[in-house]
Design a protein around this motif. Sequence first.
Motif, PDB file in Angstrom:
ATOM      1  N   ASP A 221       1.014  -1.315   0.105  1.00 36.01           N
ATOM      2  CA  ASP A 221       0.037  -0.090   0.319  1.00 36.01           C
ATOM      3  C   ASP A 221       0.849   1.082  -0.037  1.00 36.01           C
ATOM      4  OD1 ASP A 221      -2.156   1.790   0.010  1.00 36.01           O
ATOM      5  OD2 ASP A 221      -2.696   1.107   2.058  1.00 36.01           O
ATOM      6  N   ARG A 222       0.184   2.247  -0.302  1.00 33.30           N
ATOM      7  CA  ARG A 222       0.838   3.816  -0.151  1.00 33.30           C
ATOM      8  C   ARG A 222       1.235   4.159   1.151  1.00 33.30           C
ATOM      9  NH1 ARG A 222       1.445   6.284  -4.845  1.00 33.30           N
ATOM     10  NH2 ARG A 222       0.001   5.797  -6.657  1.00 33.30           N
ATOM     11  N   LEU A 223       2.456   4.651   1.534  1.00 36.58           N
ATOM     12  CA  LEU A 223       2.635   4.992   2.783  1.00 36.58           C
ATOM     13  C   LEU A 223       1.739   6.261   3.440  1.00 36.58           C
ATOM     14  CD1 LEU A 223       5.028   4.077   4.993  1.00 36.58           C
ATOM     15  CD2 LEU A 223       6.136   6.214   4.314  1.00 36.58           C
ATOM     16  N   PRO A 224       1.026   6.260   4.564  1.00 33.93           N
ATOM     17  CA  PRO A 224       0.330   7.010   4.840  1.00 33.93           C
ATOM     18  C   PRO A 224       1.124   8.563   4.970  1.00 33.93           C
ATOM     19  CG  PRO A 224      -0.020   5.047   6.180  1.00 33.93           C
ATOM     20  CD  PRO A 224       1.107   4.954   5.397  1.00 33.93           C
ATOM     21  N   GLN A 225       0.410   9.481   4.712  1.00 30.80           N
ATOM     22  CA  GLN A 225       1.056  11.007   4.790  1.00 30.80           C
ATOM     23  C   GLN A 225       1.569  11.134   6.299  1.00 30.80           C
ATOM     24  OE1 GLN A 225      -1.712  13.791   3.513  1.00 30.80           O
ATOM     25  NE2 GLN A 225      -3.103  13.348   5.236  1.00 30.80           N
ATOM     26  N   GLU A 226       0.916  10.561   7.444  1.00 37.13           N
ATOM     27  CA  GLU A 226       1.425  11.003   8.803  1.00 37.13           C
ATOM     28  C   GLU A 226       2.944  10.344   8.874  1.00 37.13           C
ATOM     29  OE1 GLU A 226      -3.008  10.692   8.600  1.00 37.13           O
ATOM     30  OE2 GLU A 226      -1.412   9.553   7.956  1.00 37.13           O
ATOM     31  N   LEU A 227       3.280   9.300   8.349  1.00 37.30           N
ATOM     32  CA  LEU A 227       4.346   8.761   8.654  1.00 37.30           C
ATOM     33  C   LEU A 227       5.765   9.293   7.687  1.00 37.30           C
ATOM     34  CD1 LEU A 227       3.527   4.892   8.481  1.00 37.30           C
ATOM     35  CD2 LEU A 227       3.514   6.439  10.426  1.00 37.30           C
ATOM     36  N   VAL A 228       6.923   9.323   8.401  1.00 39.49           N
ATOM     37  CA  VAL A 228       8.047  10.020   8.053  1.00 39.49           C
ATOM     38  C   VAL A 228       9.127   8.908   7.805  1.00 39.49           C
ATOM     39  CG1 VAL A 228       9.883  11.601   8.301  1.00 39.49           C
ATOM     40  CG2 VAL A 228       7.403  11.925   8.910  1.00 39.49           C
ATOM     41  N   ARG A 249       3.195   9.640  -2.471  1.00 40.96           N
ATOM     42  CA  ARG A 249       3.713   8.647  -1.510  1.00 40.96           C
ATOM     43  C   ARG A 249       3.999   7.327  -2.351  1.00 40.96           C
ATOM     44  NH1 ARG A 249       3.777  10.343   3.991  1.00 40.96           N
ATOM     45  NH2 ARG A 249       5.710   9.469   3.597  1.00 40.96           N
ATOM     46  N   PRO A 250       5.151   6.676  -1.863  1.00 39.11           N
ATOM     47  CA  PRO A 250       5.473   5.571  -2.751  1.00 39.11           C
ATOM     48  C   PRO A 250       4.654   4.294  -2.116  1.00 39.11           C
ATOM     49  CG  PRO A 250       7.184   6.057  -0.864  1.00 39.11           C
ATOM     50  CD  PRO A 250       6.348   7.085  -0.977  1.00 39.11           C
ATOM     51  N   VAL A 251       4.621   3.553  -3.043  1.00 37.79           N
ATOM     52  CA  VAL A 251       4.015   2.015  -2.852  1.00 37.79           C
ATOM     53  C   VAL A 251       4.873   1.085  -2.324  1.00 37.79           C
ATOM     54  CG1 VAL A 251       2.510   0.320  -3.682  1.00 37.79           C
ATOM     55  CG2 VAL A 251       2.027   2.430  -4.542  1.00 37.79           C
ATOM     56  N   LEU A 252       4.606   0.644  -0.847  1.00 45.32           N
ATOM     57  CA  LEU A 252       5.720  -0.081  -0.380  1.00 45.32           C
ATOM     58  C   LEU A 252       5.083  -1.513   0.365  1.00 45.32           C
ATOM     59  CD1 LEU A 252       7.572   2.619   1.568  1.00 45.32           C
ATOM     60  CD2 LEU A 252       8.304   1.633  -0.525  1.00 45.32           C
ATOM     61  N   GLN A 253       5.873  -2.415   0.108  1.00 50.28           N
ATOM     62  CA  GLN A 253       5.355  -3.628   1.133  1.00 50.28           C
ATOM     63  C   GLN A 253       5.651  -3.323   2.518  1.00 50.28           C
ATOM     64  OE1 GLN A 253       7.992  -7.144   0.909  1.00 50.28           O
ATOM     65  NE2 GLN A 253       6.363  -8.267   0.102  1.00 50.28           N
ATOM     66  N   VAL A 254       4.612  -3.923   3.300  1.00 50.43           N
ATOM     67  CA  VAL A 254       4.659  -3.523   4.659  1.00 50.43           C
ATOM     68  C   VAL A 254       4.360  -5.128   5.043  1.00 50.43           C
ATOM     69  CG1 VAL A 254       3.471  -2.431   6.635  1.00 50.43           C
ATOM     70  CG2 VAL A 254       3.544  -1.336   4.354  1.00 50.43           C
TER      71      VAL A 254
END
Length: 521
Positions: A221-228, A249-254
Amino acid sequence: DPLPPPLPKKQLQRAESLPEQGPSQHHRGNNPKTWASSILYSIPPHEEGAPSSIPPWDRPSWGPKKPLTKSQSLGESVAWSSLQKVPLPSPAEVTFGTADRELGQLLESPAGVCGVVLGCQAAALARLSARIQEELVGPEEQQQLLEAELAGKSWAALSLLDREPCCESRDAWYFRVGFAFEQTQLVVAAKVPKPCCTSLGVQSSLGAHCSIQHLIGRFTDRLPQELVLPGSPGEQPPSREDPAHLATRPVLQVLISPEVPYQTLAGFVKGSHGLHRTSPGHYERLACLLLLQVCMGLEHLRVQNVGQGDLCPENLLLVQCPCPPRSQQGKEASLGLSLPRLLISSFFKVKDKRRTCSTSQEQDWTKGLAVPPSPVADELNVGMLIYQILHVDISLENALGFRSNRLPEIPSRSIYSTGLKHLAMLLLHRDPCKRVSIEQARSILQVLLWGPRQELFARSKKTLPLLRSWVEVKRALLLLKFAENSAGTVGSPGLEEWLCCQYFKEVTEHTLYQVTQALYT
């Protein structure tokens, strides 16, 4: 009705066999002593046609159905019947509530009292170890339910607890997130792998282990904008007024893990110089316990045919254990010496079980004919970790370039210093065939922590019987210690107690003989 125990033969002097039938037998009750003996040690027969003194429904099922003759001893008959009907229990099945009938049979077995006690102690230690492990890592059933609940979930199902990572390793960022599960709010870790650092396929197939990072969920999923993400190129502070920001925001594996790391081993070592200087004994004991967890994790990976991808302090995670009771929060806790769980979190697939770095490769490398091999053998990595944890600068190139007696000096600050120095020399030996294995390194660390110490052999020659007796006594004393602590205010056992249980439930006198030979010679 339960079967009565076999009757002692030495007391069967007057009523050893049943009295003969006859009218006079029913009129001997005038003598109280004779009457009591008859009642306690025999079942009087009844004459044909006369009413029985014992109703049929009150007669014991193990008793004879017809009158016994003089030559039949009732005690012998009962004992033989009991032995035939009750199987002999094993020492592992014996508890304080075991019936005396079964316990008596076991005590008459070839193992004898000593064998029964030792078997019971080993079984109790194994049960205690399993119980502590469940407290540390959580029940397996709960982990499976949590994994099922997280299936198909993404950021929307998680509550963000912090904007910045709680921990950053060499290959991933970790964020604290909350997840509602069974009417409780669980705190788990969201692992965001750095580019080209994912090992999901390998990590998902690993079995559960106290020193291996466990995964219970995954999504993309895309990284939430709240996270840095610290250090990410082009990362700008989040702006809620700009809707286009989320799309960039980048789409990253979590990956979701139940263990929330608070620090890497590298961060711990960097911040513990003063601790090592002021409390060397406590710190170096903690170093042995951390290295022991590394070795146990590597052993588990080898069984799974998996190798550690990048065994370095920056990729070893530290996780806080459940908070101990106040009575355990003494000097060690105030000094920051509480033992954390250490987790291996980076993996790669090994195609075969041979050494990752062959002898010829290392020889070419040390002669300057080749570049350093990658990945490096686990034994070399653990040898390097010893120096790094003890704040001694060393590089792998210099370590293998030196002779074994020219390795950097480890200062003698505590009773553990000499043993750790000797173990590092055995792990970093220039000849790969002369290095100790990870299994042997684990055993050496256990001996450094819990003995036997060299002083045991000051008055007695080291023999297998001596070492066997030492193991048996220490195992008994360990169980007594747990019993005394549970009756007081010390509280439940923790990680160090679990590691100690693992040692004493598996160690043998043969292993100790080899390890002490390598360590004290």
